[in-house]
Design a protein around this motif. Structure first.
Motif, PDB file in Angstrom:
ATOM      1  N   LYS A   1       1.715   5.427  -3.389  1.00  0.00           N
ATOM      2  CA  LYS A   1       1.238   6.622  -3.189  1.00  0.00           C
ATOM      3  C   LYS A   1       1.812   7.894  -3.587  1.00  0.00           C
ATOM      4  O   LYS A   1       2.792   7.993  -3.355  1.00  0.00           O
ATOM      5  N   ILE A   2       1.007   8.437  -4.418  1.00  0.00           N
ATOM      6  CA  ILE A   2       1.595   9.752  -5.148  1.00  0.00           C
ATOM      7  C   ILE A   2       0.538  10.855  -4.543  1.00  0.00           C
ATOM      8  O   ILE A   2      -0.489  10.563  -5.087  1.00  0.00           O
ATOM      9  N   PRO A   3       0.838  11.800  -3.642  1.00  0.00           N
ATOM     10  CA  PRO A   3      -0.126  12.963  -3.354  1.00  0.00           C
ATOM     11  C   PRO A   3      -1.148  13.592  -4.333  1.00  0.00           C
ATOM     12  O   PRO A   3      -2.071  13.821  -3.960  1.00  0.00           O
TER      13      PRO A   3
ATOM     14  N   PRO B   1       7.628   5.351  -3.324  1.00  0.00           N
ATOM     15  CA  PRO B   1       6.851   5.191  -4.257  1.00  0.00           C
ATOM     16  C   PRO B   1       7.397   6.022  -5.381  1.00  0.00           C
ATOM     17  O   PRO B   1       7.210   5.668  -6.741  1.00  0.00           O
TER      18      PRO B   1
ATOM     19  N   GLY C   1       0.756  -1.227   0.028  1.00  0.00           N
ATOM     20  CA  GLY C   1      -0.071   0.104  -0.169  1.00  0.00           C
ATOM     21  C   GLY C   1       0.845   1.260   0.079  1.00  0.00           C
ATOM     22  O   GLY C   1       0.309   2.407   0.412  1.00  0.00           O
ATOM     23  N   LYS C   2       1.972   0.977  -0.478  1.00  0.00           N
ATOM     24  CA  LYS C   2       2.918   2.369  -0.231  1.00  0.00           C
ATOM     25  C   LYS C   2       3.171   2.994  -1.768  1.00  0.00           C
ATOM     26  O   LYS C   2       3.856   3.989  -1.858  1.00  0.00           O
TER      27      LYS C   2
END
Length: 300
Positions: free
Chosen positions: A55-57, A175, A52-53
């Motif tokens: 992730k891009i904001p 990420p 679950g890592k």
């Protein structure tokens, strides 16, 4: 040493063996670059998705991360060509002129401006590089394809460093490395296809070389260097990477019989001293200018 500096040192060692593997010519230059990124991506993406890592904001940062991947792909592709068309040592030295471009770019675009020590250290390091490769080479520049591509590789890497430093202000290292590596692999795969380079038919040593490039020279090295870049000045990281030229020269002498002379050893020592200067925190006085400033302060 702090953790970022330790990561930087280990990362430099990991990437220093890369030019030696490419110089062996066990696979075509661009396909070699593709497998380097694809093997690393194959290890990164599943772990990123399962943990679950991945992730891009924001969309902006997503696109910038992908841009970094494309730029890095071009860097590796032209560097591979330069290595195979010249020597591992020469191609590595020329591509490591990137600190000059990074320093100039940081001056215009980053909040952390290069310090006086950075510029002094860079000049010393560049003089070390010139001594190492030989003054005659710079007097009688041979602007062949290998020379141009090695310089171009340094420019691409400088742009990558500047853009990635901006992105890593807001994106975690893992990420960022995962997405940029995946983007590089896709980009290089498409480029290899259009260049008609074969994706198969390599010998056992060829595949072993590609696996090492992917897992050590890319996966391990750039996770470490990404961590260092996030926690250190981009200019310091880029100048420290000049140390790769020294290690590559040693490895080239040990494993592929490239000649190492006393002049090259002296040049390497000067280069490392220049890198050390960039890490020196106290301002280095400049004769004349700083003496004059001191006198004015004393009189007041």
């Amino acid at each position: 040493m702090t953790k970022p500096r330790v990561a930087l040192v280990i990362g430099i060692i990991c990437i220093s063996i890369f030019p030696i593997l490419v110089k062996l010519k066990l696979s075509p230059a661009i396909v070699s670059a593709f497998y380097r990124m694809a093997i690393a991506a194959a290890a990164l993406v599943p772990f990123a998705l399962l943990s679950g890592k991945f992730k891009i904001p924001s969309l902006k940062l997503l696109l910038l991360t992908m841009l970094c991947g494309a730029i890095f792909a071009l860097d590796v592709a032209v560097w591979n060509i330069a290595i195979q068309e010249s020597t591992a040592t020469q191609a590595t030295l020329l591509t490591n002129l990137s600190p000059v471009w990074v320093g100039i770019g940081a001056f215009f675009f980053l909040k952390n401006k290069p310090t006086r020590n950075f510029w002094i250290g860079t000049v010393i390091a560049i003089l070390g590089m010139i001594t190492l490769v030989g003054f005659h080479f710079f007097v009688n520049l041979d602007f062949n394809l290998a020379f141009v591509f090695a310089i171009l590789s340094g420019v691409f890497y400088a742009v990558y460093m500047l853009v990635s430093k901006f992105v890593l202000y807001d994106v975690e290292v893992f990420p960022f490395i995962t997405l940029s590596t995946l983007t590089s692999a896709v980009f290089l795969g498409i480029l290899s296809f259009f260049m008609n380079e074969p994706f198969t038919g390599f010998g056992e040593m060829g595949w072993i070389s590609l696996i090492i490039q992917g897992l050590v020279c890319q996966l391990a090295a750039w996770l470490l260097l990404g961590y260092a870049t996030k926690h250190m000045r981009a200019t310091r990281v880029s100048v420290s990477l000049l140390g790769q030229a020294v290690l590559t020269t040693i490895f080239a002498w040990m494993f592929i019989n490239e000649e190492v002379t006393l002049q090259m050893i002296i040049g390497g020592i000067i280069l490392l001293f220049g890198i050390r200067v960039t890490f020196y925190t106290k301002k280095i006085p400049v004769i004349g200018r700083d003496v004059k400033t001191t006198e004015v302060v004393s009189k007041s």
